[in-house]
Design an enzyme around this catalytic site. Sequence first.
Site, PDB file in Angstrom:
ATOM      1  N   GLU A 161      -0.654 -10.954  -8.187  1.00 50.94           N
ATOM      2  CA  GLU A 161      -1.903 -10.649  -8.876  1.00 50.94           C
ATOM      3  C   GLU A 161      -1.922  -9.195  -9.356  1.00 50.94           C
ATOM      4  O   GLU A 161      -2.329  -8.893 -10.480  1.00 50.94           O
ATOM      5  CB  GLU A 161      -3.099 -10.900  -7.956  1.00 50.94           C
ATOM      6  CG  GLU A 161      -3.333 -12.363  -7.601  1.00 50.94           C
ATOM      7  CD  GLU A 161      -2.533 -12.818  -6.395  1.00 50.94           C
ATOM      8  OE1 GLU A 161      -2.718 -13.962  -5.967  1.00 50.94           O
ATOM      9  OE2 GLU A 161      -1.709 -12.032  -5.883  1.00 50.94           O
TER      10      GLU A 161
ATOM     11  N   GLU B 101       0.654  -7.315  -9.979  1.00 45.31           N
ATOM     12  CA  GLU B 101       1.656  -7.138 -11.028  1.00 45.31           C
ATOM     13  C   GLU B 101       1.102  -7.528 -12.394  1.00 45.31           C
ATOM     14  O   GLU B 101       1.311  -6.826 -13.388  1.00 45.31           O
ATOM     15  CB  GLU B 101       2.891  -7.978 -10.703  1.00 45.31           C
ATOM     16  CG  GLU B 101       4.057  -7.761 -11.647  1.00 45.31           C
ATOM     17  CD  GLU B 101       5.316  -8.444 -11.164  1.00 45.31           C
ATOM     18  OE1 GLU B 101       6.325  -8.383 -11.876  1.00 45.31           O
ATOM     19  OE2 GLU B 101       5.286  -9.041 -10.069  1.00 45.31           O
TER      20      GLU B 101
ATOM     21  N   ASP C 206       0.854  -1.195   0.000  1.00 46.69           N
ATOM     22  CA  ASP C 206       0.000   0.000   0.000  1.00 46.69           C
ATOM     23  C   ASP C 206       0.885   1.239   0.000  1.00 46.69           C
ATOM     24  O   ASP C 206       1.734   1.395   0.880  1.00 46.69           O
ATOM     25  CB  ASP C 206      -0.892  -0.012   1.247  1.00 46.69           C
ATOM     26  CG  ASP C 206      -2.004   1.029   1.185  1.00 46.69           C
ATOM     27  OD1 ASP C 206      -1.778   2.111   0.608  1.00 46.69           O
ATOM     28  OD2 ASP C 206      -3.100   0.757   1.716  1.00 46.69           O
TER      29      ASP C 206
END
Length: 214
Positions: free
Chosen positions: A192, A194, A118
């Site tokens: 995922e 990426e 994040d």
Amino acid sequence: MRLRNKPWAKDKLDSHPEIVVRNPEQFKGKWHEVFGNKNPIHIEVGTGKGQFVSGMAELNADINYIGIELFESVIVTALDKALEKDVRNLRLLNENAMDLTKIFDRDEISRVYLNFSDPWPKIRHAKRRLTHSNFLDLYKEILIPEGEIHFKTDNQGLFEYSLQSFSEYGLLLTFVSLDLHKSEFGPNIMTEYEEKFSNKGQRIYRSEVRYLNK
């Protein structure tokens, strides 16, 4: 990102103690006993749905992997991937990254992976970024002297911040790519996120660093 509530997630996680380790503090300094071997231990902080860590475990049977994720509703998908691949060298922890030094002993971990963390873009939230000096302190304590941090993101702002944070902390930059998928780096197990960002044509940034004064 809004997480979908999965009220059944806790029960499913609890039903697979061979993969999901509850109360991991009891194994501090004893993780080699959990895996039953002396192989290096790599951890992914913020493992998400587990595509990366399960893929790495499948590719490298001589390395032990631990995926750490705060949210039950997310890590339960990582459990599904671990079960599907039937990897014996993978464990999952439903824990907070702030508790790393309660879970792992000094010099117990060989590598830390930070993948698509994040970005916490607001300045007042900088201390929550996994490349902030507060977290670098934690990684330093648990990593072996030659241990490394491997970092990937699609967020240019976070990448620039992280390189500055690494530099100010005194870390040695040993690898950097400003466009990973156009480089010769490999093999590259994608997360995922990426896959999603790469398919949109976005750059993927990657760096590797290690501590100089361990």
